[in-house]
Enzyme design. Structure first.
Site, mmCIF file in Angstrom:
data_model
loop_
_atom_site.group_PDB
_atom_site.id
_atom_site.type_symbol
_atom_site.label_atom_id
_atom_site.label_comp_id
_atom_site.label_asym_id
_atom_site.label_seq_id
_atom_site.Cartn_x
_atom_site.Cartn_y
_atom_site.Cartn_z
ATOM 1 N N GLU A 20 28.973 -14.618 17.933
ATOM 2 C CA GLU A 20 28.678 -15.258 19.206
ATOM 3 C C GLU A 20 27.649 -16.359 18.993
ATOM 4 O O GLU A 20 27.100 -16.510 17.893
ATOM 5 C CB GLU A 20 28.197 -14.223 20.231
ATOM 6 C CG GLU A 20 29.271 -13.188 20.570
ATOM 7 C CD GLU A 20 28.837 -12.197 21.630
ATOM 8 O OE1 GLU A 20 27.636 -12.152 21.956
ATOM 9 O OE2 GLU A 20 29.697 -11.478 22.147
ATOM 10 N N HIS A 76 24.357 -17.458 32.005
ATOM 11 C CA HIS A 76 25.483 -17.421 31.079
ATOM 12 C C HIS A 76 26.310 -18.686 31.296
ATOM 13 O O HIS A 76 26.638 -19.037 32.435
ATOM 14 C CB HIS A 76 26.339 -16.178 31.309
ATOM 15 C CG HIS A 76 27.235 -15.875 30.146
ATOM 16 N ND1 HIS A 76 28.341 -16.641 29.850
ATOM 17 C CD2 HIS A 76 27.184 -14.911 29.196
ATOM 18 C CE1 HIS A 76 28.929 -16.153 28.773
ATOM 19 N NE2 HIS A 76 28.240 -15.104 28.355
ATOM 20 N N ARG A 112 22.678 -19.988 24.290
ATOM 21 C CA ARG A 112 23.095 -20.058 25.693
ATOM 22 C C ARG A 112 22.296 -21.051 26.524
ATOM 23 O O ARG A 112 22.842 -21.674 27.438
ATOM 24 C CB ARG A 112 23.005 -18.650 26.313
ATOM 25 C CG ARG A 112 24.058 -17.709 25.771
ATOM 26 C CD ARG A 112 23.911 -16.330 26.375
ATOM 27 N NE ARG A 112 24.956 -15.447 25.876
ATOM 28 C CZ ARG A 112 25.050 -14.158 26.185
ATOM 29 N NH1 ARG A 112 24.164 -13.614 26.994
ATOM 30 N NH2 ARG A 112 26.027 -13.421 25.691
ATOM 31 N N HIS A 115 22.528 -14.516 34.620
ATOM 32 C CA HIS A 115 23.105 -13.454 33.792
ATOM 33 C C HIS A 115 22.103 -12.404 33.343
ATOM 34 O O HIS A 115 22.400 -11.211 33.389
ATOM 35 C CB HIS A 115 23.760 -14.103 32.569
ATOM 36 C CG HIS A 115 24.464 -13.153 31.656
ATOM 37 N ND1 HIS A 115 25.526 -12.375 32.064
ATOM 38 C CD2 HIS A 115 24.264 -12.854 30.344
ATOM 39 C CE1 HIS A 115 25.958 -11.643 31.045
ATOM 40 N NE2 HIS A 115 25.206 -11.908 29.997
ATOM 41 N N ARG A 147 17.413 -15.117 25.184
ATOM 42 C CA ARG A 147 18.010 -13.972 24.474
ATOM 43 C C ARG A 147 19.163 -14.410 23.587
ATOM 44 O O ARG A 147 20.049 -15.140 24.025
ATOM 45 C CB ARG A 147 18.509 -12.931 25.474
ATOM 46 C CG ARG A 147 19.273 -11.775 24.827
ATOM 47 C CD ARG A 147 19.611 -10.712 25.829
ATOM 48 N NE ARG A 147 20.611 -11.124 26.791
ATOM 49 C CZ ARG A 147 21.924 -10.993 26.629
ATOM 50 N NH1 ARG A 147 22.405 -10.501 25.502
ATOM 51 N NH2 ARG A 147 22.756 -11.365 27.583
#
Length: 534
Positions: free
Chosen positions: A116, A239, A285, A346, A381
């Site tokens: 990811e 997100h 992100r 998110h 994060r």
């Protein structure tokens, strides 16, 4: 009065893992305001990041986490959580969780790892695109079968009871909670010297979110009212890819899809992420969300698109069955056409300030999972580190409480807890007030405190939230408590904490981007956005 050796608020991954570890040391009571599977964890798609492959390393995972965290991670916490990950994965497998596997070159089975954004290696374990559901369902089945664990569903934790609330100032320690039984409307006292908050995040503070309805910041608000320290609430992760469709406003399109080659494109069909970051669609992100926000504002379109149609239909069906079905339900065939996506709130990277054991500033009170702020995430994060943190800090919190408070519910000193007071309150017949305030909070947070911020927007939000807090408090004190009133009370409290932390940070870092201070200022102290009530 209901007594227990451990009280755990929340039944997501962190709460369930904590309960299973705590059950070896006494009676465990779990409290959840809805059903046991109503949690952020159950909605998690992508997976859990952990070093399990030979070509990966703890150092690489630590480095990726620190880079994503934009200089605000606590490295000691990062190393501890990343290093203890493999042992916690073994626990999950022992409790029946099944992660996807594949056949290795030598014929044996190994984890089918994906990658990811922000990761430099494939290290994300997953169960198709419904990893959170697999984890929570298997853990919940194990919890329900355990004789030492009792789950109180449809029970809403109202406030944390502490010695400070009783006027005893020698040491602030937790004593239990007031809890609303939604079926009867009665408020009960739950008594324990060991309380673990595992209440998840606060996505519902925003108008658009990937979170379920239960994510209203309850744990952060309760801990703040109890006197715990709160930190880094300005770092709300948006997100980048939430499905843009009126019938599915909160449906997440997993980052794992970009890890498997999906490309972000504009309405002209051209990729755009390379203009913002050399990592393209696999940038962290915060960068991707800001890029999409900029593209939407620049082009005037309502969304951008995520395209995985170049992969085979068989690959898509095997790796993303739930996403494929959800899109087909609204007429989008992802094997042939791109998915319309927008950023949405998110994950909260801040929360109740804790050490790596989940221990808060109040003795006996721990906060684990998204509600806590261990320093793992810093200002942003790293994808799929959230479930990892849940499992590691939950186990450590139980071990910490056993060591620091070995007597459990049998306190060294008995305290007389005041019963819940209801004199002077009336039945609420003005639900329209609750719904109006709920809507106003979420809209002003989206307009003024979302991906891009300014001083003027933040000050406007703060001023309106002060008025709303007064209105909500008056409503709370004058009416019988209901889940609607309690959620609104926690929502406005959490929104105010986010705004206050954002106002204090005079720089742009990670998820906090402000036009008034567009650069990162490394002279700023990490404590800038740490709030202490007393």
């Amino acid at each position: 009065m209901i007594e227990a050796d451990f009280i755990i608020v929340g039944t997501g991954a962190a709460g369930l893992v904590a309960a299973l570890h705590a059950s070896e040391h006494g009676r465990v009571v779990m409290i959840t305001k809805r059903g046991a599977l109503d949690s952020n964890s159950n909605w998690a798609q992508g997976g859990i990041a952990c070093v399990t492959a030979e070509n990966d390393s703890i150092e690489k995972h630590v480095s990726d986490t620190l880079v994503a965290g934009a200089g605000l991670c606590k490295e000691a916490a990062v190393r501890t959580i990343v290093s203890e990950g493999p042992a916690r994965i073994a626990d999950l497998v022992k409790w029946g969780v099944h992660f996807d596997q594949r056949e290795a070159v030598d014929g044996h089975l190994e984890f089918d790892l994906t990658r990811e954004g922000g990761h430099t290696a494939r290290r994300v374990l997953h169960a198709a695109d419904a990893t959170g559901r697999e984890i929570t369902e298997k853990l919940l089945a194990t919890v329900r079968a355990h004789p030492s664990i009792t789950i109180y569903e449809n029970h809403y934790a109202i406030d944390i009871l502490t010695t400070a609330k009783l006027g005893l100032v020698s040491e602030d320690r937790v004593l239990g909670l007031y809890v609303l039984d939604e079926s009867s409307g009665d408020v009960h006292t739950f008594r324990s010297d060991r309380v673990i908050l595992a209440t998840g995040g606060c996505g519902r503070v925003y108008l658009y979110t990937t979170n379920p309805l239960v994510a209203t910041g309850d744990g952060v608000a309760m801990a703040w009212r109890a006197g715990a320290t709160i930190s880094d609430m300005e770092f709300i992760q948006f997100h980048p890819t939430c499905l843009y469709h009126p019938q599915k406003r909160s449906f997440l399109i997993s980052e794992a899809m970009r890890g498997e080659g999906a490309r972000l494109i504009g309405k002209d069909g051209q990729e755009f992420m390379h203009r913002y970051d050399p990592r393209g669609s696999l940038a962290p992100r915060d960068i991707v969300a800001r890029a999409i926000d900029h593209e939407i504002k620049k082009t005037g379109g309502p969304c951008v698109y995520l395209d995985i149609s170049h992969r085979s239909p068989e690959f898509i069906a095997s790796h993303f069955p739930n996403i494929q079905k959800a899109c087909l339900d609204v007429g989008i065939d992802i094997t042939k056409e791109p998915i319309p996506v927008v950023p949405a709130a998110h994950y909260q990277c801040g929360g109740v300030l804790t050490d790596v054991n989940g221990a808060t500033s109040i003795r006996g009170l721990c906060a684990v999972g998204e509600v806590g702020c261990t320093g793992l995430h810093g200002a942003n994060r790293l994808a799929s580190n959230s479930l990892l943190e849940c499992c590691v800090t939950a186990q450590r919190a139980v071990a910490h409480l056993i060591k620091k408070i070995p007597q459990g519910k049998v306190a060294e000193q008995s305290y007389e807890l005041r019963p819940w007071q209801t004199s002077g309150v009336v039945e609420n017949d003005e639900l329209v007030v609750i719904y109006h305030n709920w809507d106003e909070i979420r809209r002003l947070m989206w307009d003024y405190v979302s991906i891009v911020r300014t001083n003027k927007r933040l000050q406007r939000a703060a001023a309106r939230l002060r008025n709303l807090k007064r209105e909500v408090q008056e409503f709370y004190w004058n009416n019988h408590v209901t889940s609607e009133i309690l959620e609104l009370r926690n929502l406005v409290e959490t929104a105010s904490l986010i705004v206050e932390c954002a106002i204090r940070r005079h720089e742009s870092r990670g998820l906090h981007y402000t036009l008034d201070y567009p650069n990162t200022d490394d002279t700023r102290l990490p404590q800038d956005s740490t709030l202490r009530r007393y």
